[in-house]
Design an enzyme around this catalytic site. Structure first.
Site, PDB file in Angstrom:
ATOM      1  CG  PHE A  11      -1.563   1.243   1.517  1.00 42.29           C
ATOM      2  CD1 PHE A  11      -2.421   2.151   0.641  1.00 42.29           C
ATOM      3  CD2 PHE A  11      -1.506   1.846   3.006  1.00 42.29           C
ATOM      4  CE1 PHE A  11      -3.097   3.090   0.865  1.00 42.29           C
ATOM      5  CE2 PHE A  11      -2.006   2.891   3.074  1.00 42.29           C
ATOM      6  CZ  PHE A  11      -2.639   3.600   2.246  1.00 42.29           C
ATOM      7  CB  ALA A  66       9.225  -5.356   3.233  1.00 40.45           C
ATOM      8  CB  ALA A  69       1.056  -6.247   9.167  1.00 37.43           C
ATOM      9  CE1 TYR A 133       4.147  -4.312  12.036  1.00 39.61           C
ATOM     10  CE2 TYR A 133       3.246  -2.431  13.247  1.00 39.61           C
ATOM     11  CZ  TYR A 133       3.812  -2.759  12.446  1.00 39.61           C
ATOM     12  OH  TYR A 133       4.086  -1.949  11.303  1.00 39.61           O
TER      13      TYR A 133
END
Length: 303
Positions: A11, A66, A69, A133
């Site tokens: 995105f 990169a 997520a 994360y």
């Protein structure tokens, strides 16, 4: 300048590469490059054993987007392997290849979820990662700064708030689907204060950090600037979708009650809680102001 962008098919990466290609030679790394025969594009699995040699030839700067997520994996070992060890491995190979600058896209989540913070987050706020994360992003940040201190690699760390725009995954995508399908939402009484950043503004800021001498070895908390409530945000999404939306009043304690009953208090906090950042460092140090309005970015939702 030759710039390697990891996650270029994602995105943020797709918007960023479009901007950068007007000025720089861009080496693209992304999932779609596995099947596409594209000049200056590569596919490398990101982990502690990745070989980036072919991608780093004559590269001046890296933008490392990169990552695994938080909504893509519940395996902390896998998240750590990609987000931490994979980042360290790339940075170390960048040093060996003579890369000058490494721009790392972290997350405001390394500072917390905003609900217990009395003041807007900034670069001096105490870290308090609230997920595996976020912890992986913080661990990667610390490792990169250590590498920068020991080598000539210039590291820039960017901590964006929620990034919105057409094709954005996660919570923004859920809101867009909600607004597009439900003509009435219960946020009329919600006056929370949250900060967001347009994907266009984030891409612009990244492009500034690639070159600006004052960005060297700095950390930036970044947003569009200005507070916006969930009521205002969903209203703006509706305008972008060219769809009518009515807001009806539901007291906040009802949302909190639902969160406790369903075990989704964290998600409810993201919806009606506060999360503010102070982005002044970017303005003062880099003379950067967001060039795009929320309406500019959301106007593309139907295109």
């Amino acid at each position: 300048m030759k710039v390697l962008v990891t996650g270029s098919s994602g995105f943020i990466g797709s918007i960023l590469t479009q901007q950068l290609e007007h000025k720089h030679s861009v080496i693209r790394h992304g999932k779609q490059d596995i099947t596409e025969s594209v000049s200056n594009s590569f596919s490398v699995n990101i982990n502690s054993n990745s070989n980036w040699g072919q991608c780093l030839q004559d590269v001046n700067a890296i933008v490392h987007l990169a990552a695994v997520a938080h909504n893509k994996s519940n395996d902390p070992d896998y998240i750590n392997e990609v987000n931490v060890k994979g980042t360290i491995n790339l940075a170390q190979q960048a040093v060996n290849a003579g890369v000058k600058r490494f721009v790392f896209i972290s997350s405001i989540g390394v500072l917390g979820n905003g609900t217990t913070n009395a003041r807007p987050y900034d670069e001096h706020s105490n870290v308090s990662p609230h997920s595996e994360y976020a912890q992986s992003k913080l661990d990667a940040e610390r490792a990169l700064l250590k590498i920068a201190a020991e080598t000539d690699l210039e590291v820039i760390i960017i901590r964006p708030v929620l990034v919105y725009g057409k094709g954005a995954p996660g919570n923004f995508d859920k809101l867009v689907n909600l607004v597009s399908k439900v003509p009435m939402l219960p946020f009329a009484l919600c006056d929370n204060k949250r900060n967001f950043i347009s994907v266009d503004n984030l891409a612009d800021f990244i492009s500034v950090c690639i070159e600006h001498p004052n960005a060297t070895n700095e950390i930036f908390c970044i947003s569009d600037g200005g507070d916006i409530s969930i009521k205002e945000f969903t209203n703006e999404i509706a305008k972008g979708l060219n769809t009518p939306l009515l807001q009806f009043p539901v007291p906040n304690f009802i949302f909190n009650l639902i969160g406790k009953i369903t075990g989704r208090q964290a998600q409810m906090d993201q919806l009606i809680g506060d999360l503010q950042v102070n982005p002044n460092k970017a303005k003062v140090l880099l003379d950067w102001t967001p060039p795009f309005t929320m309406a500019d970015t959301l106007s593309r939702l139907t295109r």
